[in-house]
Scaffold this active site. Structure first.
Site, mmCIF file in Angstrom:
data_model
loop_
_atom_site.group_PDB
_atom_site.id
_atom_site.type_symbol
_atom_site.label_atom_id
_atom_site.label_comp_id
_atom_site.label_asym_id
_atom_site.label_seq_id
_atom_site.Cartn_x
_atom_site.Cartn_y
_atom_site.Cartn_z
ATOM 1 N N VAL A 354 0.853 -1.312 0.009
ATOM 2 C CA VAL A 354 0.006 0.431 0.115
ATOM 3 C C VAL A 354 0.769 1.131 -0.120
ATOM 4 O O VAL A 354 1.966 1.332 0.741
ATOM 5 C CB VAL A 354 -0.938 -0.032 1.240
ATOM 6 C CG1 VAL A 354 -1.673 1.314 1.368
ATOM 7 C CG2 VAL A 354 -1.953 -1.128 1.130
ATOM 8 N N HIS A 453 -23.808 -3.749 -0.521
ATOM 9 C CA HIS A 453 -23.956 -2.461 -1.089
ATOM 10 C C HIS A 453 -24.654 -1.389 0.076
ATOM 11 O O HIS A 453 -25.382 -2.029 0.895
ATOM 12 C CB HIS A 453 -25.374 -2.605 -2.279
ATOM 13 C CG HIS A 453 -25.643 -1.351 -2.934
ATOM 14 N ND1 HIS A 453 -24.865 -0.636 -3.638
ATOM 15 C CD2 HIS A 453 -26.702 -0.687 -2.460
ATOM 16 C CE1 HIS A 453 -25.438 0.464 -4.111
ATOM 17 N NE2 HIS A 453 -26.857 0.438 -3.399
#
Length: 464
Positions: A354, A453
């Protein structure tokens, strides 16, 4: 030479992440272990001058960036005050000090002998230590010796006045926030520190030799971060020539003299031009350990050097200079040497990493170009998506931080061979998807997972 004072099964030179992990694992397997650290502080670069204090500063900078949109999210009276750099430094130093203590207590709890001093080889099985307590030199021997001394920042010593600058270690020693900073370098350290400075209000200039930074990463990462840096006002000076000299002015400012005769004044100059293995003083020649011309110790994936009794891992070997890599390699090494797991070693393929920039980015596996080079262009299918996360739904367009994902698949089964993320939460998202990719997931495996979601991560299982 003083007589050998102690004999161990395992001598570990270097009290950073990899050395600590290997020493403690070996002790848990019943080995008699000693850990030698020169600095007097355990934890290595990661704890003292790297991952941990950097992430603290990134968290603060990220908080500032989020707070700038507070008014647009229904807090009309919200405003940022001045940032107290000195207070944060004191708190950060205290936190790091507590971590140093925790590491030392853990070492003692596991029965590892902690030796504070500077080590140098006497032979392939002997190490002399100049003790930090002033008691002189002691010699220790072991069946196996591990070199895990890490690396150090590089300085351009040939540039007159370069010593007036600081390196990434020096960033964490700054007592006050500079108003104007120049950062030289194009790697992740330069990018991460530039993001922190800028978010906290420092006028930030980056000087890079090529047309973009993070060139080893997939273009969606290098281009995505660079575009956003320029959008938020970070001055990226591309195709920059090496400075002619650096002058310290009576005011305390630094005057950077460029090759074209122009000058540039800053409060702080930070060199982030690379790192080198910290092998000075080890006297590797006494053990016969071979290195590359740049000092990197030559070791295979089993951490073996050319000398049967000497092992090496971490940054000093130049393989994926990441803390979790050193920890994993160290534990597997001790499992093999003392735990009876004969083939234990780290697989250096498909390791996630990262960049804690603003926005953050994550990557695992091959870039698009690397995949094409390995498998052939006809065998590669690439899926891209770019969007604004729902957390920016109440924010004006110019204040939104775009998210970009790329999935690189290979072969008729579309095995996922690369994943590249830019945007909020990239680090947390990548950890889980990294497991799937390490297990050999295909595009159809991704597609078979029902989306959560509304999230940013759902985009990765709905790509078409």
């Amino acid at each position: 030479m003083a007589p050998i004072s102690k004999v161990f099964d395992y001598l570990v030179i270097g009290g950073g992440s990899g050395g600590l992990a290997s020493a403690r694992r070996a002790a848990k397997h019943g080995a008699k272990v000693a850990l030698i650290e020169a600095s007097g502080r355990l934890g290595g670069t990661c704890v003292n001058y790297g991952c941990v204090p950097k992430k603290i500063m990134w968290n603060i900078a990220d908080l500032v960036a989020k707070m700038k949109t507070a008014k647009q999210n229904g807090f009309p009276n919200s405003q940022l005050g001045s940032f107290d750099w000195g207070m944060i430094k004191r708190k950060r130093d205290a936190y790091i000090g507590r971590l140093n203590g925790i590491y030392e207590r853990n070492v003692n709890k596991d029965g590892v002998a902690y030796i504070s001093g500077h080590a140098s080889f006497v032979s392939p099985t002997e190490v002399a230590v100049d003790m930090n307590d002033g008691s002189g030199t002691q010699v220790f021997s072991a069946k196996y010796i591990l070199i895990a001394v890490g690396g150090h920042p590089i300085w351009p010593s040939h540039i007159p006045g370069a010593e007036y600058g600081i390196d990434s270690d020096g960033f964490f020693e700054l007592e006050s926030q500079p108003k104007r900073v120049a950062i030289v370098g194009a790697g992740y350290i330069a990018v991460e520190l530039a993001g922190v400075f800028a978010a906290l209000g420092t006028e930030t200039h980056m000087f890079i030799r090529q047309s973009k930074f993070l060139r080893k990463f997939d273009p969606i990462i290098s281009d995505g971060i660079m575009d956003h840096f320029q959008h938020i006002g970070i001055n990226v000076h591309t195709n920059s020539l090496e400075f002619k000299k650096v002058e310290k002015l009576p005011s305390g400012e630094l005057c950077i003299h460029q090759q074209d005769g122009s000058t540039f004044n800053v409060d702080t100059l930070l060199w982030a031009i690379g790192r080198a293995p910290k092998i000075q003083g080890l006297r590797l020649e006494k053990a016969g350990v071979k290195t590359l011309p740049n000092g990197i110790i030559i070791a295979d994936t089993y951490q073996r050097t050319n000398v049967p009794t000497v092992l090496s891992l971490g940054d000093v070997c130049g393989k994926l200079e990441l803390t979790p890599v050193a920890i994993a390699a160290g534990r597997r090494l001790s499992d093999r040497l003392f735990g009876g797991i004969k083939d234990a070693h780290l697989d250096y393929e498909e390791v996630p990493s990262v960049v804690f920039a603003h926005p953050e980015a994550g990557t695992i596996g091959l870039t698009e170009q690397e995949a094409i080079d390995k498998y052939g262009e006809s065998q590669i299918k690439v899926y891209n998506t770019k969007f604004n996360g729902l957390n920016y739904s109440m924010v004006e367009q110019e204040d939104k931080v775009p998210t970009t994902y790329k999935l690189v698949c290979a072969g008729p089964l579309q095995k996922v061979v690369g994943l590249h993320l830019v945007g909020d939460f990239s680090a947390e998202i990548l950890q889980g998807f990294g497991v799937a990719i390490k297990m050999g997931a295909t595009k159809s495996d991704f597609d078979s997972c029902v989306a959560i979601h509304p999230t940013s991560a759902e985009e990765l299982v709905t790509l078409v």
